[in-house]
Design an enzyme around this catalytic site. Structure first.
Site, PDB file in Angstrom:
ATOM      1  CD  GLU A 274     -20.653  71.248 -27.566  1.00 10.07           C
ATOM      2  OE1 GLU A 274     -20.018  71.056 -26.491  1.00 10.07           O
ATOM      3  OE2 GLU A 274     -21.753  71.382 -27.393  1.00 10.07           O
TER       4      GLU A 274
ATOM      5  CD  GLU B 187     -23.717  68.532 -30.652  1.00  7.79           C
ATOM      6  OE1 GLU B 187     -23.908  68.515 -29.434  1.00  7.79           O
ATOM      7  OE2 GLU B 187     -22.529  68.547 -31.168  1.00  7.79           O
TER       8      GLU B 187
END
Ligand code: BG6
Length: 484
Positions: free
Chosen positions: A197, A382
Site C-alpha cells: 500500500e 487483499e
C-alpha cells in the site's frame, strides 16, 4: 472462459500482523513493534522516549514526533506485533492448512529486520534460514509464495538514527536487503511486491519519518520510488524469472451526484491514489503532480540518474488491496469508516461493522481502471470482510456473512475476466487466517477461513480451527472459481 488455468488462489498476511517471534532469531526491532493495541474507538498508539527522557504515547496515525526520540517498549502495555498469531512457530501447521484448502499461492511479507536487524548492511543468517524453511515448506505443496518486501515495518534503527526514508542512504540499504533475499531465494520465490500500500505510506509508522508535512513525505516517497525501481532492475538481473509488482490500495470514490464539480472532485480524489501507479507503471512524475508540488512549494531533491532508474524500473504487474468504496461531493457529507481513509456514505451500500462499505461491483470497476490504464497484468492481493465471529457450543464457526462477501466479489472478478478481458493473475483474500488488525490492533476484527483462539490482549491458546468458509473456499479453488 473463466479464470486462467494457472490462476493463483490463496490468501494474504503480513509479518507484523502474523509472524510474531519478534525478539527471536536475531531479529531487530521495527517501527511496528512500538505500536500498541487499540480498538474500534481508541486509536493505536506509538510509544517513544523523547530526548528529554519523557515517555509519550501518541496516536500512531497523524501525529508528528519529536526529532531524536527513540522507540520505547512499556512493560505493562500490549504490543500485538510481538507475538501476533505466532506464524514463527506455527508455519508448518499453517502451510498444511493452506494446502488442505488447495492454495496455489500464499502472500506473506519478509520482516526486513529479521534479515537486516538494523536495516543497514549487516545480515542475519538465522533470519534467512527461517524464510528458507517457510518457502521450502510452501514448495512441498506447490504453493507459490508472493512476497512483500516491506509491509508497514521500517527498521527502528533507521527511524531513530536517520529519520527513516527521508535519508537517501536508506535506498542503498534497502537494495542490500533485496539483493540478499533475491539471491538466497532464487528458484523458491518468483513473485515479489516491493512496498505494501505504497499510497498510504506516511509518518513514523511506515516511512520512519518524524514529520508528516508534504515536503518530508514526498521526499521520503521519492526515495521509496527509486528503491522500488532499483529492486525491480536488480531482481530481474539476479533471476530473469522474477516477476516484481507494485502494491497499492484502491479506495475508489464516486461522486454523490452528477454535478460536474462533484464528478471532478471524485476524479481528483482517485488520482491521489493512482499517482502511485503512474509512478511505478509509467516511470516518471506526471505533470499534474509536478504542478501540485510547485503550488505547494514541495521541492524533491533528486540525484543524477534518478529519472532513468524510475523509467527502467517499472513493475511487471500491479497488485492491489480492495475492501470498500466511498463517496465525495461538492457539499459536505457524513463520513463513514474505511481502510486508512474516510469518505462519505453511499446510500445504496451496506457496510461492515467497522463501517467499510461493501461494493463488489466497485471491484470490477477498479480492475478495469487499472488494467486498461497501464496494460499490465493485475493481481488482487487483499480483499475480505473484517467481522466478529462466534464460536458455537459445538466449536463450529458459521461465517456465512464472509462467504457472501467473498462470493459477490469473485463473481465480479469473473465478469472482469470474461466480459471485460482483464488479465487477472490471482486472488489472495486478506487474513486467510485470523490475525492482528493493522488499523485497530484488535483480534476481534477477523478475516480468516481459519479461526485463531486469541483475544485482543493476546490471550488464548493460538489453536487453529476451520470455519465454515474454509470448506467453501476449498470448493471454490477446486472448481477454479466455478462453484461459488
Ligand atoms: C490493508 C493492509 O490496509 O488492509 C493490511 O495492507 C490490513 O495490513 C488490511 O490488515 C485490513 O485492515 P485492518 O485494519 O482491518 O487490519
Amino acid at each position: 472462459m473463466g479464470f486462467r488455468k494457472d490462476f493463483l488462489w490463496g490468501g494474504a498476511t503480513a509479518a507484523n500482523q502474523y509472524e510474531g517471534g519478534c525478539f527471536e532469531g536475531g531479529r531487530g526491532l521495527a517501527t511496528s513493534d512500538i505500536i500498541t493495541n487499540g480498538s474500534h474507538t481508541v486509536p493505536r498508539r506509538i510509544s517513544v522516549k523523547n530526548p528529554d527522557g519523557k515517555i509519550v504515547f501518541v496516536p500512531a496515525r497523524g501525529t508528528e514526533l519529536e526529532a531524536g526520540c527513540r522507540g520505547y517498549i512499556d512493560p505493562d502495555t500490549y504490543y500485538p506485533s510481538h507475538k501476533a498469531v505466532d506464524f514463527y512457530h506455527h508455519y508448518e501447521e499453517d502451510i498444511a492448512l493452506m494446502a488442505e484448502m488447495g492454495f496455489t499461492s500464499f502472500r506473506m511479507s519478509i520482516s526486513w529486520t529479521r534479515i537486516c536487524p538494523k536495516g543497514t548492511d549487516e545480515i542475519n543468517e538465522e533470519g534467512l534460514e527461517f524464510y528458507e524453511k517457510v518457502f521450502r515448506e510452501c514448495r512441498k505443496y506447490n504453493i507459490e509464495p508472493v512476497v512483500t518486501l516491506c509491509h508497514f515495518d521500517v527498521p527502528l534503527y533507521l527511524f531513530e538514527e536517520m529519520d527513516g526514508w527521508s535519508d537517501r542512504r536508506v535506498v542503498g540499504w534497502f537494495l542490500t536487503y533485496c539483493r540478499t533475499v533475491f539471491t538466497r531465494y532464487k528458484g523458491l520465490v518468483k513473485y515479489w511486491l516491493t512496498f505494501n500500500e505504497i499510497n498510504f505510506l506516511n509518518g513514523a509508522k511506515n516511512l520512519g519519518t518524524h514529520k508528516l508535512d508534504d515536503q518530508t513525505r514526498f521526499q521520503a516517497l521519492h526515495h521509496v520510488f527509486v528503491a522500488s525501481a532499483l529492486a525491480v532492475i536488480e531482481g530481474h538481473k539476479i533471476d530473469p524469472e522474477n516477476q516484481i509488482g507494485m502494491m497499492m490500495n484502491y479506495p475508489l470514490v464516486y461522486p454523490d451526484d452528477c454535478h460536474p464539480d462533484s464528478v471532478m472532485k471524485a476524479e481528483l480524489e482517485n488520482r491521489k491514489h493512482t499517482f502511485f501507479a503512474d509512478m511505478q507503471c509509467l516511470g516518471y512524475y506526471p505533470e499534474y503532480k509536478l504542478k501540485e508540488f510547485e503550488r505547494n512549494g514541495v521541492v524533491i531533491k533528486q540525484e543524477p540518474g534518478d529519472a532513468e532508474i524510475l523509467k527502467e524500473g517499472t513493475v511487471d504487474f500491479i497488485s492491489f488491496s480492495y475492501y470498500h468504496t466511498g463517496v465525495v461531493s461538492r457539499n459536505d457529507l457524513e463520513l463513514t469508516g474505511g481502510n486508512l481513509v474516510n469518505h462519505g456514505k453511499n446510500k445504496y451500500l451496506q457496510a461492515s461493522d467497522w463501517g467499510w462499505q461493501i461494493d463488489a461491483v466497485g471491484l470490477r470497476n477498479v480492475l478495469n481502471r487499472l488494467y486498461y490504464t497501464y496494460h499490465k497484468p493485475v493481481m488482487i492481493v487483499e480483499n475480505g470482510l473484517g467481522a466478529a465471529d462466534t464460536v458455537e457450543a459445538d466449536g463450529s464457526i458459521n461465517d456465512d456473512y464472509r462467504i457472501d462477501y467473498l462470493k459477490q466479489h469473485i463473481e465480479q472478478m469473473k465478469i472482469a475476466v470474461d466480459v471485460d478481458g482483464v488479465d487477472l493473475l490471482g486472488y489472495m483474500p486478506w487474513g486467510w487466517i485470523d490475525l492482528v488488525s493493522a488499523g485497530t490492533g484488535e483480534m476481534k476484527k477477523r478475516y480468516g477461513f481459519v479461526y485463531v483462539d486469541m483475544d485482543d490482549l493476546g490471550k488464548g491458546t493460538l489453536k487453529r480451527s476451520r470455519k465454515k468458509s474454509f470448506w467453501w473456499y476449498k470448493q471454490v479453488i477446486a472448481s477454479n472459481g466455478e462453484q461459488l
